[in-house]
Structures are given as structure tokens and as C-alpha cells.
Enzyme design. Structure first.
Site, short mmCIF file in Angstrom:
data_model
loop_
_atom_site.label_atom_id
_atom_site.label_comp_id
_atom_site.label_asym_id
_atom_site.label_seq_id
_atom_site.Cartn_x
_atom_site.Cartn_y
_atom_site.Cartn_z
N TYR A 214 8.58 -16.76 33.00
CA TYR A 214 8.60 -17.49 34.20
C TYR A 214 9.91 -18.40 34.11
CZ TYR A 214 8.17 -20.60 38.33
OH TYR A 214 8.47 -21.16 39.69
N TYR A 319 -2.94 -19.85 39.52
CA TYR A 319 -2.18 -21.16 39.87
C TYR A 319 -2.69 -22.32 39.20
CZ TYR A 319 1.09 -19.01 43.07
OH TYR A 319 1.93 -17.81 43.72
#
Length: 352
Positions: A214, A319
């Protein structure tokens, strides 16, 4: 989507539009050195939406104001005599791994791959026996079909991954440089029916395989709070902000680990993983990956597959991994909560 594609391919060759190229998503991803071997593509067969015009693809992290890497005088790497030595606790890159987290399934792997020769290394030399030093400590399988994949004992753990890096004496082929070598899979950003953009791969992905990191702009905690406050929908902003807090410790000798952690903001600049959707039954997990120990405050966020993923299946991660438990009832005002649309049988109904 068709209009955006048409504009790109029909007008970008015209010098009149040369100023648009830095802002063009196709130009950005085509400029990546991995484009020929593991390209990033964008597909929309659902509606006319295009990627946000203010978003920019990057293939390495960007340091925001007030964020710095460690000084050269603090940098270090391993001095292993051979790449094979980088698998053991004697490697300086693995010095922070607790012995209890080292070798427990590597002998089984060797037995499976070499017909019972689990007591020997590739060169025929005998491996250290259990209880002696050094122990195998690195995070990956080292032989056979599983070579380079995350060891199964780590799939559900929160252990950080310690890797060799550019400052080490070992070569680029060192088996402890999985994330260091970067993405090896083509990824496709595609339009979903009801959850905006998603990500998938045209290649099948094996359990334990590294997918990508990421990326984003690394900013200070104060700047992250400012951006949250300025966001029109703060919950949406939190989707793109990840705290680099794996090593935060108020008693640390490193002043950069004692204070509030840095954060990664991928909303306006990132790689393809920025578009990965949530699932309460995900097929990916994020792991903290450390290269140079002097930069623990800047550790990578690496996605690994935690199950086999067939080609074309959407990639997902949780998440709120580790925060909410399956079956847990939501707390607070339900009307103000963000509903989960993952559709899995384990869906918790709400994200936060």
C-alpha cells in the site's frame, strides 16, 4: 470510461495536449518499469465513471513535509557471507525476531520437498538441530513449490516481517527479499456493480504469496488529523489513511517511535492497492514489513494472500482487521454507521 480512453489515445499524440500527460492515468501506469511484465490496467464495463481526476498513480512512497528517513550514519544491513545465511537468526536483519517465533515448520517443508532429507541444506551440509544456533527465522518458505511464500504459521499472526535490503551484503536473489523485489503480478482495477472500484488479477494467486504494498504520501500524525478534520466525510477519509504504528512505543529509545506514528495517505496518490475493497471474509492481509531497522517508523504495508485466489476473483482485505469480531453487535448510533456491502456469509453488516 470510453470517452476518457478515446481522449487519451486520440489526443495524447498531439503536441497541443502534451501538458495533459503528467495528469493522465494511462501515462502514469505505462511509465512504471514493471509495465511490460506485470502491467496495471483499468477496466469499466458497468458505467461511465472514470478514476478521480485528482488521483495520481505512484510506484514508490512519497515523503510529505516533516517526514524524513534515518540519517546514513544510523543505517545498517546484514553482512551474511552467502544468501543462504539470511534465513537464520545470525542474520542481522532478523535480529529482532523472538526465538519462539522462528523455525517450527521448516523441517516439515524440507521433508516434503526432498523425501525425508529435512536435516540437510541445499548444498548437502547438515542443518542445525533444534535447540542449537542458528535457527531458521525468516518469514518465507525456502524450497520447492512454496518458495517465497509466507510461512503458514504467520498467516493469522500480527508479527512484522523483517527482510534484507539494499544496504545488505547479500545479493538481489537473497530469499529474504520478497517484498524488496516488488510486485510480480499483473493487477486490474475494475468497476464493481455496487462498491465503486475494485482490484483483481488475471493470474491465480497462491496462499502466502506477496501481492503488492500500500503506497501513498507519508505524513505526520498532526497532518493526518488536519486532513481528517478538513474532509467533508471524515469516515471516507479514514479508508485511505493507515497509521504506521506497528513499532510505536512510549518507552522506545528511538524518539521517532516514542511519539505519535506517521500515517500513509493514499487518497490522492497511490498504487493499485488503493482501490482494494473491504470484506469481512477477506483473501488478503496487510503485514508490517521492515527493511533497514533504522527506518522502522517508515515500515512498509505489504499485502499477502491468506488463501488461494483464482484468476479474476476480486481481491479484498478487512479494513478493521482485529478490531471487530465476527457476530459482534455494532455499538453507537446505527444511522451514523457505514454499512458493509461485502456480501460474505461472515459479514458484520457495518464497517464502523
Amino acid at each position: 470510461m470510453e470517452l476518457a480512453t478515446r481522449r487519451h489515445f486520440f489526443y495524447h499524440g498531439n503536441e497541443e495536449y502534451v501538458h495533459e500527460r503528467p495528469d493522465c492515468h494511462w501515462c502514469q501506469i505505462r511509465s512504471f518499469p514493471t509495465h511490460q511484465t506485470t502491467p496495471i490496467t483499468v477496466v469499466n464495463e458497468v458505467d461511465g465513471e472514470v478514476l478521480p481526476s485528482n488521483f495520481r498513480f505512484i510506484n514508490e512512497r512519497v515523503f510529505g513535509q516533516g517526514v524524513q528517513r534515518a540519517e546514513e550514519s544510523f543505517r545498517s544491513g546484514c553482512a551474511c557471507a552467502s544468501d543462504a545465511s539470511c534465513q537464520y537468526t545470525g542474520c542481522l536483519c532478523l535480529a529482532d525476531i523472538d526465538e519462539s517465533d522462528s523455525n517450527d515448520d521448516e523441517d516439515d517443508e524440507m521433508n516434503d520437498e526432498f523425501g525425508g532429507r529435512g536435516g540437510f541444506n541445499e548444498d548437502g551440509s547438515r542443518k542445525p538441530t533444534r535447540g542449537s544456533e542458528p535457527q531458521k527465522a525468516y518469514a518465507y518458505h525456502s524450497h520447492g513449490a512454496k518458495a517465497g511464500r509466507l510461512r503458514s504459521k504467520l498467516h493469522d499472526s500480527k508479527f512484522p516481517l523483517y527482510e534484507c535490503h539494499q544496504g545488505c551484503a547479500c545479493t538481489a536473489q537473497c530469499p529474504n527479499r520478497v517484498v524488496e523485489r516488488g510486485r510480480t503480478l499483473p493487477l486490474e482495477i475494475f468497476r464493481t456493480e455496487n462498491r465503486g472500484w475494485g482490484v483483481r488479477s488475471s493470474h491465480s494467486i497462491k496462499k502466502g504469496q506477496f501481492v503488492d504494498c500500500y503506497l501513498g504520501e507519508i505524513i505526520t500524525s498532526a497532518e493526518a488529523d488536519r486532513r481528517r478534520a478538513a474532509s467533508a466525510i471524515s469516515q471516507r477519509k479514514d479508508v485511505y489513511l493507515f497509521a504506521l504504528d506497528k513499532f510505536t512505543d512510549p518507552e522506545s529509545l528511538d524518539p521517532r517511535l516514542r511519539g505519535p506514528p506517521l500515517e500513509v495517505d493514499g487518497e490522492f496518490m497511490s498504487g493499485p492497492t488503493r482501490f482494494i475493497n473491504h470484506s469481512c471474509a477477506p483473501n488478503l492481509r496487510i503485514f508490517a514489513r521492515v527493511g533497514d531497522h533504522a527506518d522502522k517508523h517508515l515500515h512498509d504495508l505489504a499485502f499477502f494472500a491468506i488463501k488461494d485466489i483464482p484468476a479474476g476473483v476480486e481481491l479484498t482485505f478487512d479494513y478493521v482487521d482485529g478490531v471487530a469480531e465476527e457476530g459482534e453487535e455494532p455499538s453507537g448510533n446505527v444511522e451514523d454507521m457505514t454499512r458493509c456491502l461485502c456480501g460474505s456469509s461472515k459479514c458484520r453488516k457495518f464497517l464502523w
